[in-house]
Write a protein that holds these residues in place. Structure first.
Motif, mmCIF file in Angstrom:
data_model
loop_
_atom_site.group_PDB
_atom_site.id
_atom_site.type_symbol
_atom_site.label_atom_id
_atom_site.label_comp_id
_atom_site.label_asym_id
_atom_site.label_seq_id
_atom_site.Cartn_x
_atom_site.Cartn_y
_atom_site.Cartn_z
ATOM 1 N N ILE A 101 1.064 -0.986 -0.252
ATOM 2 C CA ILE A 101 -0.270 0.060 -0.112
ATOM 3 C C ILE A 101 0.603 1.153 0.522
ATOM 4 C CG2 ILE A 101 -1.526 1.325 1.053
ATOM 5 C CD1 ILE A 101 -2.861 -1.009 2.329
ATOM 6 N N ALA A 102 2.131 1.213 0.380
ATOM 7 C CA ALA A 102 3.256 2.621 1.088
ATOM 8 C C ALA A 102 3.560 3.057 -0.504
ATOM 9 C CB ALA A 102 3.821 1.361 1.603
ATOM 10 N N GLN A 103 4.173 1.606 -1.316
ATOM 11 C CA GLN A 103 4.408 1.678 -2.154
ATOM 12 C C GLN A 103 3.390 2.248 -3.419
ATOM 13 O OE1 GLN A 103 8.015 -0.965 -3.915
ATOM 14 N NE2 GLN A 103 6.508 -2.318 -2.100
ATOM 15 N N PHE A 104 1.761 1.832 -3.258
ATOM 16 C CA PHE A 104 1.137 2.617 -3.800
ATOM 17 C C PHE A 104 0.582 4.439 -4.391
ATOM 18 C CE2 PHE A 104 -1.417 -1.829 -4.923
ATOM 19 C CZ PHE A 104 -1.011 -1.601 -6.575
ATOM 20 N N GLU A 142 -8.653 4.728 -5.146
ATOM 21 C CA GLU A 142 -8.287 3.296 -5.984
ATOM 22 C C GLU A 142 -7.427 2.702 -5.880
ATOM 23 O OE1 GLU A 142 -5.306 4.541 -9.781
ATOM 24 O OE2 GLU A 142 -5.654 5.765 -8.074
ATOM 25 N N ILE A 143 -6.438 2.761 -4.857
ATOM 26 C CA ILE A 143 -5.767 1.062 -3.741
ATOM 27 C C ILE A 143 -6.180 0.761 -3.725
ATOM 28 C CG2 ILE A 143 -4.468 0.807 -1.887
ATOM 29 C CD1 ILE A 143 -3.262 3.569 -1.990
ATOM 30 N N THR A 193 -9.608 0.560 5.122
ATOM 31 C CA THR A 193 -8.940 -0.506 5.393
ATOM 32 C C THR A 193 -8.011 0.214 4.808
ATOM 33 O OG1 THR A 193 -10.342 -2.466 5.559
ATOM 34 C CG2 THR A 193 -8.301 -2.770 4.979
ATOM 35 N N VAL A 194 -7.321 0.760 3.938
ATOM 36 C CA VAL A 194 -6.738 1.298 3.563
ATOM 37 C C VAL A 194 -6.064 2.367 4.223
ATOM 38 C CG1 VAL A 194 -5.374 2.803 1.599
ATOM 39 C CG2 VAL A 194 -6.513 0.616 0.476
ATOM 40 N N ASN A 195 -6.591 2.889 4.981
ATOM 41 C CA ASN A 195 -6.498 4.061 6.033
ATOM 42 C C ASN A 195 -5.390 3.893 7.277
ATOM 43 O OD1 ASN A 195 -7.095 7.088 6.299
ATOM 44 N ND2 ASN A 195 -8.086 6.305 7.955
ATOM 45 N N ASP A 196 -6.379 2.150 7.313
ATOM 46 C CA ASP A 196 -5.645 2.139 8.635
ATOM 47 C C ASP A 196 -4.118 1.167 8.341
ATOM 48 O OD1 ASP A 196 -7.970 2.217 9.538
ATOM 49 O OD2 ASP A 196 -9.447 0.898 9.824
ATOM 50 N N CYS A 226 6.519 10.242 1.278
ATOM 51 C CA CYS A 226 6.888 10.097 0.066
ATOM 52 C C CYS A 226 8.101 11.401 -0.115
ATOM 53 C CB CYS A 226 6.094 11.202 -1.328
ATOM 54 S SG CYS A 226 4.731 10.115 -1.006
ATOM 55 N N THR A 227 8.521 12.738 0.658
ATOM 56 C CA THR A 227 9.278 13.483 0.924
ATOM 57 C C THR A 227 10.299 13.137 1.123
ATOM 58 O OG1 THR A 227 7.906 15.308 1.137
ATOM 59 C CG2 THR A 227 10.781 15.427 1.785
ATOM 60 N N ASN A 228 10.632 12.187 2.084
ATOM 61 C CA ASN A 228 11.824 10.602 3.100
ATOM 62 C C ASN A 228 12.156 10.063 2.115
ATOM 63 O OD1 ASN A 228 12.300 7.982 4.761
ATOM 64 N ND2 ASN A 228 12.098 9.851 6.132
#
Length: 371
Positions: A301-304, A313-314, A324-327, A345-347
């Motif tokens: 999910i993080a890569q999406f 969309e994910i 669930t994605v938000n969790d 994303c900045t990291n």
């Protein structure tokens, strides 16, 4: 039994001074284990979790140089033996004793016959450093014939040492590194004969190999890391290249890829060719996320999210609810120490994608140059 002296000068991990360097972590794990489980011969190796090829480590107290070409052939070329690293990586247990794995019939094991027996060694204890299903390193402890044999207690001590050492090594490999010198981005080239003898090392390749985080005796072998990759490529039936991602002393990452090729076309002399190039940022994102201890679903999910996909969309792509994605992302933020997707994303952008701007004082792989 007297263990070979461990030279730890300059490599002890220092608590309270930020994340330690990978070699410090590896040395600390080996030192701690050797205090409780002494060995006559030992080595500590970092591994690419994707290919299980050597990526540096301590070999100074390991096997004789004469044994290493055959060892790499068995380990990474033929990939034979009941306790081959690839077999160990698939097991639930982290520690393994060769005499137990062979049912006491060591003489039937090719690794024992060709490596341990000629060295005068009676048994070998291996400890895979596993974290979240990935194998990041390997500790190898051997005892001589005249020494006391390993015990079930030794095996249990080694098993308990695996997870904490692996977690620290993974973090040190993936979450630290600031360059303090400018370095070239050009690829290096190495060629070798089918028997493993290296015939050519370009100037840039020599530069990259000198940066590999590896300590060993002065054996005449260019690096054990490169030898492992060449051995794996030489014995593959596929023409596709094999690759290993290697962390350098500077904190940068290098990709070593090797393949076999007939010079002059079909029927020509077969050579093994290796290229050494700075790793591309996209190849490191998954590794860096793994370094934070994310679960497979959280990494997915993080890569999406990094690619700019919306939570809804994910959810549609994965067949799960948006909530669930938000969790999952709340857990990602907690583990990575950020508050939102922009900071996440900045990291990663700061670590790996800034080189496209080519604007000093940034290093070529995106880390900030030391002042």
């Amino acid at each position: 039994m007297a263990s070979r002296d461990l030279n730890t000068r300059g490599y002890q991990a220092r608590s309270g001074q930020g994340d330690p360097e990978p070699l410090n972590v590896l040395n600390s794990a080996a030192t701690s284990l050797l205090r409780r489980v002494p060995a006559d011969v030992w080595c500590a190796v970092m591994l690419d979790p994707a290919t299980l090829l050597d990526t540096g480590g301590f070999h100074e107290q390991g096997f004789r140089a004469e044994s290493m070409p055959r060892l790499f052939e068995i380990e990474h070329g033929e990939q034979t033996g009941v306790d081959n690293i690839r077999a160990l990586a698939r097991r639930r247990a982290a520690s393994s004793l060769l005499s137990v794995s062979t049912g006491g019939d060591l003489a039937r094991n090719v690794y024992y016959r060709d490596i341990l027996a000629p060295e005068g060694l009676a048994d070998e204890l291996r400890v895979t450093l596993k974290a979240d299903g990935c194998t990041w390193g390997l500790l190898v402890l051997c005892r001589a014939r005249e020494s006391a044999p390993f015990t079930a207690k030794d095996l249990a001590v080694a098993e308990a040492a695996s997870a904490p050492a692996a977690a620290q090594l993974r973090r040190a490999l993936l979450l630290k590194g600031i360059d303090d010198v400018e370095v070239p981005d050009a690829p290096g080239l190495v060629t070798a004969r089918p028997d493993g003898r290296i015939t050519y090392v370009s100037r840039i390749a020599d530069y990259w190999l000198a940066q590999v985080a590896e300590r060993r005796r002065d054996t005449g072998i260019t690096t054990y890391t490169l030898t492992a990759v060449l051995s794996h490529a030489r014995d593959r039936t596929s023409a596709d290249p094999v690759s290993a991602r290697v962390r350098l002393h500077s904190g940068r990452w290098l990709t070593i890829s090797a393949w076999t090729e007939a010079l002059g076309g079909e029927g020509g002399e077969e050579m093994v060719i290796a290229s050494l190039t700075p790793s591309l940022p996209v190849a490191l994102n998954a590794l860096v996320l793994n370094g934070y201890g994310l679960t497979p679903r959280e990494r997915q999910i993080a890569q999406f999210v990094i690619l700019g996909r919306a939570y809804a969309e994910i959810g549609d792509l994965l067949g799960i609810r948006e909530q669930t994605v938000n969790d999952h992302m709340r857990k990602v933020f907690a583990k990575t120490g950020v508050d939102n997707r922009i900071e996440l994303c900045t990291n990663l952008f700061t670590r790996h994608h800034l080189p496209v701007l080519a604007d000093p004082p940034l290093s070529t792989d995106g880390r900030l140059m030391g002042s």
